[in-house]
Design a protein around this motif. Structure first.
Motif, PDB file in Angstrom:
ATOM      1  N   LYS A 104      15.289  10.525  17.429  1.00 25.94           N
ATOM      2  CA  LYS A 104      15.132   9.236  16.735  1.00 25.94           C
ATOM      3  C   LYS A 104      14.869   8.379  17.992  1.00 25.94           C
ATOM      4  N   ALA A 105      15.391   8.430  19.140  1.00 24.73           N
ATOM      5  CA  ALA A 105      15.065   7.388  20.201  1.00 24.73           C
ATOM      6  C   ALA A 105      13.593   7.883  20.422  1.00 24.73           C
ATOM      7  N   ASN A 106      13.125   8.904  20.718  1.00 29.91           N
ATOM      8  CA  ASN A 106      11.975   9.409  21.141  1.00 29.91           C
ATOM      9  C   ASN A 106      10.704   8.810  19.941  1.00 29.91           C
ATOM     10  N   LEU A 107      11.345   8.868  18.804  1.00 27.74           N
ATOM     11  CA  LEU A 107      10.270   8.659  17.548  1.00 27.74           C
ATOM     12  C   LEU A 107      10.132   7.198  17.733  1.00 27.74           C
ATOM     13  N   LEU A 108      11.336   6.473  18.015  1.00 27.24           N
ATOM     14  CA  LEU A 108      11.256   4.934  18.165  1.00 27.24           C
ATOM     15  C   LEU A 108      10.437   4.479  19.369  1.00 27.24           C
ATOM     16  N   ALA A 109      10.574   5.207  20.512  1.00 28.84           N
ATOM     17  CA  ALA A 109       9.776   4.963  21.973  1.00 28.84           C
ATOM     18  C   ALA A 109       8.243   5.002  21.632  1.00 28.84           C
ATOM     19  N   LEU A 110       7.900   6.181  20.779  1.00 31.01           N
ATOM     20  CA  LEU A 110       6.565   6.007  20.228  1.00 31.01           C
ATOM     21  C   LEU A 110       5.898   4.813  19.459  1.00 31.01           C
ATOM     22  N   LYS A 111       6.840   3.907  18.758  1.00 32.48           N
ATOM     23  CA  LYS A 111       6.686   2.829  18.301  1.00 32.48           C
ATOM     24  C   LYS A 111       6.731   1.745  18.900  1.00 32.48           C
ATOM     25  N   LEU A 112       7.917   1.667  19.768  1.00 30.77           N
ATOM     26  CA  LEU A 112       8.009   0.508  20.514  1.00 30.77           C
ATOM     27  C   LEU A 112       7.022   0.332  21.815  1.00 30.77           C
TER      28      LEU A 112
ATOM     29  N   ALA B  43      10.209  15.448  12.126  1.00 30.79           N
ATOM     30  CA  ALA B  43      10.098  14.606  13.507  1.00 30.79           C
ATOM     31  C   ALA B  43       8.923  15.204  14.231  1.00 30.79           C
ATOM     32  N   PHE B  44       8.661  16.448  14.406  1.00 32.89           N
ATOM     33  CA  PHE B  44       7.726  16.960  15.117  1.00 32.89           C
ATOM     34  C   PHE B  44       6.581  16.628  14.715  1.00 32.89           C
ATOM     35  N   PHE B  45       6.291  16.514  13.414  1.00 35.44           N
ATOM     36  CA  PHE B  45       4.901  16.149  12.789  1.00 35.44           C
ATOM     37  C   PHE B  45       4.479  14.823  12.982  1.00 35.44           C
ATOM     38  N   MET B  46       5.573  14.028  12.900  1.00 41.08           N
ATOM     39  CA  MET B  46       5.744  12.548  13.114  1.00 41.08           C
ATOM     40  C   MET B  46       4.899  12.356  14.301  1.00 41.08           C
ATOM     41  N   ALA B  47       5.779  12.913  15.484  1.00 42.68           N
ATOM     42  CA  ALA B  47       5.380  12.719  16.907  1.00 42.68           C
ATOM     43  C   ALA B  47       3.990  13.040  17.030  1.00 42.68           C
ATOM     44  N   PHE B  48       3.690  14.244  16.594  1.00 44.11           N
ATOM     45  CA  PHE B  48       2.276  14.832  16.816  1.00 44.11           C
ATOM     46  C   PHE B  48       1.293  14.007  16.164  1.00 44.11           C
ATOM     47  N   PHE B  49       1.389  13.497  14.845  1.00 46.90           N
ATOM     48  CA  PHE B  49       0.393  12.569  14.392  1.00 46.90           C
ATOM     49  C   PHE B  49       0.412  10.922  15.055  1.00 46.90           C
ATOM     50  N   SER B  50       1.560  10.641  15.180  1.00 48.17           N
ATOM     51  CA  SER B  50       1.571   9.403  15.927  1.00 48.17           C
ATOM     52  C   SER B  50       1.077   9.411  17.481  1.00 48.17           C
ATOM     53  N   GLY B  51       1.356  10.326  18.031  1.00 51.45           N
ATOM     54  CA  GLY B  51       0.766  10.663  19.236  1.00 51.45           C
ATOM     55  C   GLY B  51      -0.924  10.650  18.966  1.00 51.45           C
ATOM     56  N   LEU B  52      -1.329  11.288  18.270  1.00 54.58           N
ATOM     57  CA  LEU B  52      -2.544  11.375  17.919  1.00 54.58           C
ATOM     58  C   LEU B  52      -3.358  10.151  17.687  1.00 54.58           C
ATOM     59  N   ALA B  53      -2.687   9.401  16.687  1.00 58.33           N
ATOM     60  CA  ALA B  53      -3.009   8.047  16.387  1.00 58.33           C
ATOM     61  C   ALA B  53      -2.865   7.246  17.497  1.00 58.33           C
ATOM     62  N   ALA B  54      -2.067   7.217  18.420  1.00 58.61           N
ATOM     63  CA  ALA B  54      -2.028   6.358  19.610  1.00 58.61           C
ATOM     64  C   ALA B  54      -3.226   6.528  20.323  1.00 58.61           C
ATOM     65  N   ILE B  55      -3.552   7.638  20.594  1.00 62.62           N
ATOM     66  CA  ILE B  55      -4.929   8.034  21.622  1.00 62.62           C
ATOM     67  C   ILE B  55      -5.935   7.540  20.674  1.00 62.62           C
ATOM     68  N   PHE B  56      -6.047   7.661  19.365  1.00 64.81           N
ATOM     69  CA  PHE B  56      -7.442   7.261  18.675  1.00 64.81           C
ATOM     70  C   PHE B  56      -7.445   5.743  18.769  1.00 64.81           C
ATOM     71  N   LEU B  57      -6.154   5.094  18.424  1.00 65.20           N
ATOM     72  CA  LEU B  57      -6.163   3.663  18.232  1.00 65.20           C
ATOM     73  C   LEU B  57      -6.253   2.834  19.220  1.00 65.20           C
ATOM     74  N   TRP B  58      -5.904   3.304  20.427  1.00 66.49           N
ATOM     75  CA  TRP B  58      -5.876   2.607  21.572  1.00 66.49           C
ATOM     76  C   TRP B  58      -7.217   2.071  22.232  1.00 66.49           C
ATOM     77  N   PRO B  59      -8.469   2.803  21.919  1.00 71.95           N
ATOM     78  CA  PRO B  59      -9.615   2.144  22.250  1.00 71.95           C
ATOM     79  C   PRO B  59      -9.951   1.155  21.306  1.00 71.95           C
ATOM     80  N   ILE B  60      -9.531   1.366  20.033  1.00 68.64           N
ATOM     81  CA  ILE B  60      -9.845   0.293  18.931  1.00 68.64           C
ATOM     82  C   ILE B  60      -8.911  -0.912  19.296  1.00 68.64           C
ATOM     83  N   ARG B  61      -7.848  -0.843  19.692  1.00 67.40           N
ATOM     84  CA  ARG B  61      -7.072  -1.974  20.016  1.00 67.40           C
ATOM     85  C   ARG B  61      -7.536  -2.737  21.247  1.00 67.40           C
ATOM     86  N   TRP B  62      -7.777  -2.031  22.201  1.00 73.69           N
ATOM     87  CA  TRP B  62      -8.466  -2.534  23.394  1.00 73.69           C
ATOM     88  C   TRP B  62      -9.716  -3.128  22.936  1.00 73.69           C
TER      89      TRP B  62
END
Lengths: 314, 728
Positions: A104-112, B43-62
């Motif tokens: 959970k902490a690392n999921l929140l870190a992704l958001k924060l 959780a794993f899929f969330m992380a994967f997709f949010s990471g992917l989203a972060a990578i793709f959205l970062w230039p857009i945000r910038w």
């Protein structure tokens, strides 16, 4: 463009080839495992199955007055509670709690810290590690629960998966023969009040097949005579809800596990298994295949609801 | 042995393969295990997709930031600005320990960069000072003048920085009253924190435990609130003392005693929680507990279905407690238990019940999940604004050890949060304030001041060097911080909001006002708390809180008698009479200066300040009784409490400290200059309403940027000389 096409086609072929390789590896591995495990586990199930069947009969006798769907609901809920309590005492709750907190902490870190790519990757790495740790902590209770759960599911399976043959209803009996059974083999289905043999035995593909029709309602023992040696197989004819054994199997531990209602066939005989193609139970709640899903949903929901009460983390 | 292990592994592998293979089993492995597998995969899929989203959205945000003209860091002179606040670090002590070579890290910081005394505020109180720090404004613009203010309607004390009320509407269902909407929590501090301004320019900030940030405001970053975050009961910290002892006080300031009975070595009692707003006339919620006393001075605590062992003189870890309001609603808190004695009498101390950061009952962070993130990452931690229970030590319930444990624990928790923030934030602002310096000096000054009334007979105490050890610990903290800030692009400042001094004698200004004809008591009004004994029809001025004196002005106070036209003259008159007030018994000056607030402050809220702000001399402060509006029959009171050090005196006597890893050319920096300095370092224009000016801070190569950008240099005093002494 052609190069791209070539790349795509050959890439896809390579993936398919790899997948085929993995599959065949698994088949080989499990085949080999069966060879090792059958002599060990088959006697174990030979002892366990009659006990479990007796317990199953007793439980379903208690649930008997209830409608089938309600009985299944009660049973699923009780199983959920038992599993929950078992999970609590068998698992390392502290370690599971820590791993879950890390997730959970690392999921929140992704958001924060979403603008920090470095943190995103770092959190993903830690998340993966926490997930692996959690899986490792879950493995112990999984292994402990595996056998009781499988035995329980098998008992439920013989009641919810198939229904008895209705009087006059047609079906097939398949007898799978041992590879070294000799050819041709003579098998006689002795006359029985519960069955009318219409066609058979028809040989082919290492098995004998009979087409039969349901006779008098009741629990009947079909007798197959192979040159003086008699093998029995239970046949259930009727219209009410009752235990139905779709197959009697040999000393194959996986077969014994999922067909627990009858004694195993002798390993040195010419017959590997006798199967009756019963019709599936027709219900979206407790019927064939659906009962597993229903059981899964109810037991999960109960476990989830009672989790705080039993102070279990998973 | 090896064979057994091999066999076990084989069985495990076989069972695992079975699990992965079989018909039914592949779908189901029990509810607990099933959920665990399911959630982890999720959780794993969330992380994967949010990471992917972060990578793709970062230039857009910038790109969008670029379009809006807020290209973060484009004009910045630094990548990261780190401010480590050590509340109340006293410059004379810091200089002493530096000279003795006891603080090598701060010495290194001073040598490499700068060390200066930092001008504080009037009054030099933490809520005032930190509000000035974060807004860059004098108190007349941020509206915080003391911990307390007074109600104009009934003269009762109220928190100056926050107002908390329940939801305004509710549904009545049988015996229940279901609140509609959220509680009304209002921050009474005005002005915009400088990190909000940075956020508007796309710069991220991580702010940890800076006072007067409750309730947390929305901004670009993450913030954990501090001072004025209440406990679960809504107070600023109420400890509980359970005892079988019959005699003694029932009420303490900041705590309460609960009498318990021991039957067959079992004690049953309850924690007192917040008022039950769900039930009509519900009263305070309770969380029952049971203590079973063992033979060897140990005990077992049973609470909320959990069992904990209690060992005499040792705190439990944070324990989660739940208060059931009804309708399935639970309020969660955390507290620690300390078994003081089991015989001849049972004594148990329980810390104030903090808001559980894992599931906070009130918002203690922005975004709201930040406190949960910290809780998941680091475990439970103190959330109460004043986390260290000074009242418990003052009342003699806690001993020095018990109190120090709380200070050290809070500092340890804070350091973990701070280091985590430093690890996460490589570009932007990081601010973290440590309170241990303030609390320990408040409570242990008696050991380093031989003239203190509470000093006698205590020189042999174990913790006589607690303050010295504290400074050394803080130096080590600075060392660890420097390790994470050793790059060329990070500016590190170590600051304190004010210094410290001895609090030997308290002055009851209400008695002085009575003696001088400004205050009249009712016939039986003496010694009544919260100004209940004051005859308002004949009272022109009164004292409440630590900062100063209020006039009883017509049209402003409910029973005001002072003509508003004559109020300013009265203020001047009082200032004149109070300045230089002497303590004849000690043959010394007790009040250094008194300030007319209306002439000292500027800004829209200066009229909300106490009319007269008192600058006490060294060794003096408002008496305990004056602070709570309890007129006594004496002007001076020896302070014999453990709370023996203070800083609410003349600000020129208690400046703070400023260490920086870069050279600073400004001669007399003030606390209010730090926010503007951070803005300037990030290339953000300082808003015109801010009173502070950016300090002249060198670049990494030691060179200073050209003047003309509003920097305060050595020669540029721009009115500061006149005002520096009062920090306005």
């Amino acid at each position: 463009m052609e190069a791209v096409n070539w790349l795509l086609i050959n890439g896809a072929n390579a993936v398919l080839w790899l997948w085929g390789l993995v599959k065949s590896l698994f088949v080989t591995l499990f085949g080999a495992l069966d060879t090792v495990l059958d002599p060990v586990l088959s006697p174990v199930f030979a002892v366990l199955n009659p006990i479990c069947t007796a317990i199953g009969d007793a439980v379903y006798a208690v649930l008997g007055p209830l409608p089938v769907w309600l009985g299944l609901t009660v049973l699923s809920a009780l199983t959920g509670v038992v599993m929950l309590v078992a999970f609590r005492y068998v698992s390392n709750q502290t370690a599971i709690g820590r791993a879950k907190d890390d997730i959970k902490a690392n999921l929140l870190a992704l958001k924060l810290y979403k603008d920090e790519l470095r943190v995103t990757f770092q959190a993903q790495g830690r998340l993966l590690w926490a997930v692996l740790r959690l899986q490792r902590y879950v493995l112990t209770p999984v292994l402990v629960m595996l056998l009781p759960v499988l035995l329980g599911l098998a008992q439920m399976g013989v009641r919810h998966q198939w229904r008895p043959l209705h009087p006059g209803e047609q079906t097939l009996i398949r007898m799978r023969l041992a590879e070294d059974a000799g050819n041709p083999i003579e098998v006689q289905l002795e006359p029985n009040a519960g069955v009318v043999a219409e066609v058979g035995a028809v040989p082919g593909g290492g098995e004998l097949v009979w087409r039969i029709r349901g006779g008098k309602p009741g629990r009947h023992a079909l007798r197959f005579n192979t040159g003086g040696h008699v093998i029995e197989k239970e046949l259930v004819v009727g219209t009410d809800f009752q235990r139905v054994s779709a197959a009697r199997v040999g000393p194959d531990w996986t077969g014994q596990l999922f067909h627990p209602a009858e004694r195993r066939l002798p390993g040195d005989g010419p017959i590997r298994s006798i199967e009756i193609t019963y019709p599936g139970v027709d219900s979206w709640i407790y019927g064939a295949n659906w009962w597993v899903l229903y059981f899964f949903v109810i037991s999960m929901a109960v476990a989830l609801l009672l989790k705080p009460l039993f102070r279990v983390r998973f | 042995m090896h064979d057994r292990r091999l066999a076990r592994r084989t069985i495990v592998l076989a069972l695992f393969c079975t699990l992965m293979w079989q018909d039914y089993a592949h779908a189901y492995i029990g509810p607990g295990a099933g959920f665990a597998v399911g959630t982890t995969l999720f959780a794993f899929f969330m992380a994967f997709f949010s990471g992917l989203a972060a990578i793709f959205l970062w230039p857009i945000r910038w790109f969008f930031r670029f379009l809006r003209g807020r290209r973060a860091h484009a004009r910045a002179r630094v990548k990261r600005f780190v401010i480590l606040g050590l509340d109340g670090m006293e410059p004379t002590l810091a200089e002493k320990y530096l000279a003795e070579g006891k603080m090598p890290n701060l010495a290194r910081l001073k040598e490499k960069g700068s060390y200066l005394r930092l001008g504080t505020t009037l009054p030099p109180l933490s809520p005032v000072a930190w509000s000035t720090f974060l807004t860059g404004c004098n108190p007349g613009k941020h509206n915080i003048f003391d911990f307390l203010t007074r109600s104009k309607r009934n003269y009762l004390p109220a928190l100056s920085s926050v107002s908390i009320r329940g939801a305004s509407r509710s549904w009545k269902v049988g015996p229940y009253r279901i609140p509609v909407g959220k509680p009304d929590i209002r921050l009474l501090r005005r002005g915009k924190p400088f990190w909000n301004v940075l956020g508007e320019h796309g710069i991220f900030s991580n702010i940890i435990r800076v006072p007067i940030t409750f309730p947390p405001e929305r901004f670009r970053g993450a913030l954990l609130s501090a001072m004025c975050v209440p406990d679960l009961r809504g107070s600023q910290g109420t400890f509980s003392y359970y005892t079988t002892r019959a005699e003694g006080e029932d009420d303490y300031i900041g705590g309460e005693r609960i009498h318990v009975k021991c039957k067959d070595s079992v004690i049953r009692s309850h924690l007192v929680g917040p008022e039950n707003d769900i039930r009509r006339n519900g009263g305070p919620m309770r969380c029952p507990f049971e203590i079973i006393i063992g033979d060897d001075g140990e005990a077992i605590l049973k609470i909320n279905g959990q069992t904990h062992s209690l060992e005499k003189g040792r705190y439990t870890p944070w324990i989660r407690v739940e208060f059931k309001a009804g309708l399935g609603i639970k309020i969660r808190g955390i507290c620690e238990f300390l078994l003081l004695a089991t015989e001849p009498e049972f004594e148990l101390y329980v810390t104030p019940i903090h808001i559980d950061p894992d599931k906070p009952a009130l918002p203690v962070s922005y975004p709201s999940v930040y406190c949960t993130y910290l809780s998941k990452m680091l475990g439970s931690y103190a959330t109460l604004g004043l986390a260290e229970d000074t009242w418990g030590l003052n009342a003699g319930i806690l001993d020095d050890d018990g109190f120090l444990h709380q200070c050290l624990e809070a500092d340890t928790e804070r350091e973990k949060m701070f280091l985590d923030a430093l690890d996460k934030v490589r570009r932007g602002l990081c601010v973290c304030v440590f309170d241990g310096t303030d609390r320990i000096q408040h409570m242990f000054w008696r050991y380093i001041d031989p003239q203190h009334p509470a000093h006698d007979g205590q020189s042999q105490q174990q913790h006589r060097d607690a303050i010295g050890e504290l400074y050394l610990r803080m130096d080590e903290l600075v060392g660890r911080t420097m390790q994470t800030c050793d790059d060329q692009d990070t500016v590190l400042m170590v600051i304190s909001d004010h210094g410290f001094n001895s609090f030997r004698r308290g002055i009851d200004l209400n008695f002085w006002l009575e003696q001088n004809g400004y205050l009249r008591l009712k016939p039986d009004g003496r010694d009544k708390k919260y100004l209940a004994g004051v005859d308002w029809s004949q009272t022109k001025a009164y004292c409440l809180g630590l900062a100063g004196i209020w006039l009883n002005v017509q049209g402003r106070e409910a029973e005001g008698i002072v003509d508003p036209k004559q109020a300013d003259g009265l203020r001047d008159e009082l200032c004149e009479k109070l300045t230089g007030l002497r303590d004849e018994e000690k043959e010394t000056q007790a009040i250094s200066r008194a300030f007319n607030a209306h002439k000292t402050y500027h800004g829209p809220y200066r009229t909300e300040a106490p009319d007269i702000i008192i600058g006490y001399n060294t060794g003096y402060r408002a008496s305990w009784e004056a602070a709570i509006g309890q007129p006594t029959g004496e002007l001076f009171h020896d302070n014999t409490k453990a709370w023996s050090g203070d800083h609410c005196i003349d600000p020129k006597l208690v400046p703070g400290v400023l260490f920086c890893n870069r050279k600073i050319k400004t001669a007399k920096p003030r606390l209010m200059d730090l926010g503007p300095t951070a803005l300037a370092m990030f290339g953000v224009e300082v808003p015109s309403h801010m009173d502070g000016k950016p300090l002249a801070v060198a670049d990494a190569d030691g060179s200073f940027p050209s003047t003309g950008d509003g920097l305060r240099e050595q020669t540029d005093t721009s009115g500061v000389e006149k005002r520096e002494a009062v920090g306005v």
